[in-house]
Motif scaffolding. Structure first.
Motif, PDB file in Angstrom:
ATOM      1  N   GLY A 230     -11.351  19.536 -17.394  1.00  0.00           N
ATOM      2  CA  GLY A 230     -10.337  20.565 -17.199  1.00  0.00           C
ATOM      3  C   GLY A 230     -10.111  21.295 -18.509  1.00  0.00           C
ATOM      4  O   GLY A 230     -11.035  21.709 -19.186  1.00  0.00           O
ATOM      5  N   SER A 231      -8.850  21.386 -18.902  1.00  0.00           N
ATOM      6  CA  SER A 231      -8.525  22.087 -20.146  1.00  0.00           C
ATOM      7  C   SER A 231      -8.347  21.111 -21.304  1.00  0.00           C
ATOM      8  O   SER A 231      -7.937  21.500 -22.379  1.00  0.00           O
ATOM      9  N   TYR A 232      -8.671  19.828 -21.101  1.00  0.00           N
ATOM     10  CA  TYR A 232      -8.514  18.827 -22.143  1.00  0.00           C
ATOM     11  C   TYR A 232      -9.862  18.483 -22.754  1.00  0.00           C
ATOM     12  O   TYR A 232     -10.865  18.408 -22.079  1.00  0.00           O
ATOM     13  N   THR A 233      -9.893  18.265 -24.044  1.00  0.00           N
ATOM     14  CA  THR A 233     -11.093  17.816 -24.725  1.00  0.00           C
ATOM     15  C   THR A 233     -10.744  16.553 -25.482  1.00  0.00           C
ATOM     16  O   THR A 233      -9.785  16.522 -26.240  1.00  0.00           O
ATOM     17  N   THR A 234     -11.526  15.499 -25.250  1.00  0.00           N
ATOM     18  CA  THR A 234     -11.264  14.228 -25.916  1.00  0.00           C
ATOM     19  C   THR A 234     -12.552  13.691 -26.495  1.00  0.00           C
ATOM     20  O   THR A 234     -13.641  14.074 -26.089  1.00  0.00           O
ATOM     21  N   ALA A 235     -12.447  12.782 -27.449  1.00  0.00           N
ATOM     22  CA  ALA A 235     -13.633  12.116 -27.975  1.00  0.00           C
ATOM     23  C   ALA A 235     -14.087  11.094 -26.953  1.00  0.00           C
ATOM     24  O   ALA A 235     -13.289  10.385 -26.366  1.00  0.00           O
ATOM     25  N   CYS A 236     -15.385  11.037 -26.710  1.00  0.00           N
ATOM     26  CA  CYS A 236     -15.939  10.139 -25.713  1.00  0.00           C
ATOM     27  C   CYS A 236     -16.891   9.179 -26.412  1.00  0.00           C
ATOM     28  O   CYS A 236     -17.834   9.612 -27.045  1.00  0.00           O
ATOM     29  N   THR A 237     -16.602   7.888 -26.338  1.00  0.00           N
ATOM     30  CA  THR A 237     -17.469   6.886 -26.917  1.00  0.00           C
ATOM     31  C   THR A 237     -17.985   6.008 -25.798  1.00  0.00           C
ATOM     32  O   THR A 237     -17.219   5.360 -25.116  1.00  0.00           O
ATOM     33  N   CYS A 238     -19.278   6.006 -25.603  1.00  0.00           N
ATOM     34  CA  CYS A 238     -19.856   5.149 -24.578  1.00  0.00           C
ATOM     35  C   CYS A 238     -21.322   4.906 -24.900  1.00  0.00           C
ATOM     36  O   CYS A 238     -21.907   5.574 -25.738  1.00  0.00           O
ATOM     37  N   LEU A 239     -21.899   3.942 -24.210  1.00  0.00           N
ATOM     38  CA  LEU A 239     -23.315   3.659 -24.385  1.00  0.00           C
ATOM     39  C   LEU A 239     -24.122   4.704 -23.627  1.00  0.00           C
ATOM     40  O   LEU A 239     -23.843   4.988 -22.471  1.00  0.00           O
ATOM     41  N   ARG A 240     -25.107   5.262 -24.281  1.00  0.00           N
ATOM     42  CA  ARG A 240     -25.921   6.320 -23.692  1.00  0.00           C
ATOM     43  C   ARG A 240     -26.545   5.849 -22.375  1.00  0.00           C
ATOM     44  O   ARG A 240     -27.173   4.817 -22.311  1.00  0.00           O
ATOM     45  N   GLY A 241     -26.345   6.627 -21.296  1.00  0.00           N
ATOM     46  CA  GLY A 241     -26.911   6.316 -19.997  1.00  0.00           C
ATOM     47  C   GLY A 241     -26.082   5.360 -19.155  1.00  0.00           C
ATOM     48  O   GLY A 241     -26.380   5.135 -17.993  1.00  0.00           O
ATOM     49  N   CYS A 242     -25.042   4.787 -19.729  1.00  0.00           N
ATOM     50  CA  CYS A 242     -24.211   3.833 -18.994  1.00  0.00           C
ATOM     51  C   CYS A 242     -23.048   4.557 -18.316  1.00  0.00           C
ATOM     52  O   CYS A 242     -22.519   5.529 -18.849  1.00  0.00           O
ATOM     53  N   VAL A 243     -22.663   4.062 -17.151  1.00  0.00           N
ATOM     54  CA  VAL A 243     -21.521   4.627 -16.450  1.00  0.00           C
ATOM     55  C   VAL A 243     -20.263   4.347 -17.260  1.00  0.00           C
ATOM     56  O   VAL A 243     -20.038   3.227 -17.715  1.00  0.00           O
ATOM     57  N   ASP A 244     -19.452   5.378 -17.452  1.00  0.00           N
ATOM     58  CA  ASP A 244     -18.207   5.277 -18.204  1.00  0.00           C
ATOM     59  C   ASP A 244     -17.010   5.254 -17.257  1.00  0.00           C
ATOM     60  O   ASP A 244     -16.086   4.471 -17.435  1.00  0.00           O
ATOM     61  N   LYS A 245     -17.052   6.110 -16.233  1.00  0.00           N
ATOM     62  CA  LYS A 245     -15.940   6.236 -15.291  1.00  0.00           C
ATOM     63  C   LYS A 245     -16.479   6.467 -13.879  1.00  0.00           C
ATOM     64  O   LYS A 245     -17.547   7.032 -13.699  1.00  0.00           O
ATOM     65  N   ILE A 246     -15.678   6.025 -12.904  1.00  0.00           N
ATOM     66  CA  ILE A 246     -15.925   6.358 -11.510  1.00  0.00           C
ATOM     67  C   ILE A 246     -14.695   7.114 -11.043  1.00  0.00           C
ATOM     68  O   ILE A 246     -13.561   6.648 -11.226  1.00  0.00           O
ATOM     69  N   ASN A 247     -14.891   8.303 -10.487  1.00  0.00           N
ATOM     70  CA  ASN A 247     -13.801   9.175 -10.065  1.00  0.00           C
ATOM     71  C   ASN A 247     -13.821   9.312  -8.549  1.00  0.00           C
ATOM     72  O   ASN A 247     -14.876   9.533  -7.965  1.00  0.00           O
ATOM     73  N   VAL A 248     -12.664   9.191  -7.934  1.00  0.00           N
ATOM     74  CA  VAL A 248     -12.550   9.289  -6.483  1.00  0.00           C
ATOM     75  C   VAL A 248     -11.621  10.452  -6.151  1.00  0.00           C
ATOM     76  O   VAL A 248     -10.468  10.475  -6.600  1.00  0.00           O
ATOM     77  N   LEU A 249     -12.122  11.427  -5.397  1.00  0.00           N
ATOM     78  CA  LEU A 249     -11.326  12.562  -4.947  1.00  0.00           C
ATOM     79  C   LEU A 249     -11.102  12.391  -3.443  1.00  0.00           C
ATOM     80  O   LEU A 249     -12.060  12.226  -2.696  1.00  0.00           O
ATOM     81  N   THR A 250      -9.840  12.387  -3.029  1.00  0.00           N
ATOM     82  CA  THR A 250      -9.518  12.263  -1.603  1.00  0.00           C
ATOM     83  C   THR A 250      -8.706  13.456  -1.137  1.00  0.00           C
ATOM     84  O   THR A 250      -7.875  13.984  -1.871  1.00  0.00           O
ATOM     85  N   ILE A 251      -8.975  13.869   0.087  1.00  0.00           N
ATOM     86  CA  ILE A 251      -8.160  14.874   0.774  1.00  0.00           C
ATOM     87  C   ILE A 251      -7.578  14.143   1.978  1.00  0.00           C
ATOM     88  O   ILE A 251      -8.320  13.567   2.775  1.00  0.00           O
ATOM     89  N   THR A 252      -6.257  14.118   2.078  1.00  0.00           N
ATOM     90  CA  THR A 252      -5.608  13.300   3.093  1.00  0.00           C
ATOM     91  C   THR A 252      -4.789  14.129   4.069  1.00  0.00           C
ATOM     92  O   THR A 252      -4.379  15.252   3.774  1.00  0.00           O
TER      93      THR A 252
END
Length: 155
Positions: free
Chosen positions: A14-36
């Motif tokens: 979005g409009s936020y920028t943060t430092a991201c530290t993770c292992l290259r190629g590894c999953v960092d987050k899983i995001n779930v979008l629901t419409i109810t």
């Protein structure tokens, strides 16, 4: 001796920028979008619903709502789950390691999910993992089937 390379990138969400530290190629987050749906049912207030992930033969659950996170009715919600919350035995789960995604029914709040989309984040990508625009299922203990609901992988 094994060497692990860490990648530090700027991750824009979005409009936020943060430092991201993770292992290259590894999953960092899983995001779930629901419409109810906003169907008014005689429902309780327990809304603990869970995403179940199977990776490398391990099955792990994390609540996407409940315990302070609200599963709203008649809305679009975006839940972000850090991969370490799942507690996999390996420090690196790659997107190709993910074998299954399921919604685990729970609660008694009458949560009718019309559409669901799941995204997998690594430092390098934000990728669609599952998409069902016509999902239209009750994710609730009141569902007579009381089963895990499979989400089709598109990785």
């Amino acid at each position: 001796m094994k060497t692990i390379f860490l990648t530090i990138l700027l991750c824009s969400i979005g409009s936020y920028t943060t430092a991201c530290t993770c292992l290259r190629g590894c999953v960092d987050k899983i995001n779930v979008l629901t419409i109810t749906d906003n169907t008014n049912v005689n429902a309780g207030t327990n809304n603990e619903h869970t995403l179940q992930v199977t990776a490398n033969g391990e099955i792990k659950d994390v609540a996407i709502c409940g315990r302070g996170r609200k599963c709203n009715k008649g809305s679009v919600d975006y839940f972000t789950l850090d991969i370490e919350r799942f507690g996999f035995s390996t420090s690196c789960v790659r997107k190709e390691d993910i074998e299954a995604l399921k919604l685990k029914e729970g609660g008694d709040d009458g949560w009718l999910v019309l559409s669901i989309f799941v995204f997998i984040d690594t430092c390098e990508t934000h990728e669609l993992a599952s998409s069902d625009a016509t999902f239209d299922k009750w994710i609730d203990n009141d569902n007579p089937e009381k089963a895990l609901v499979d989400l089709t992988l598109v990785l």
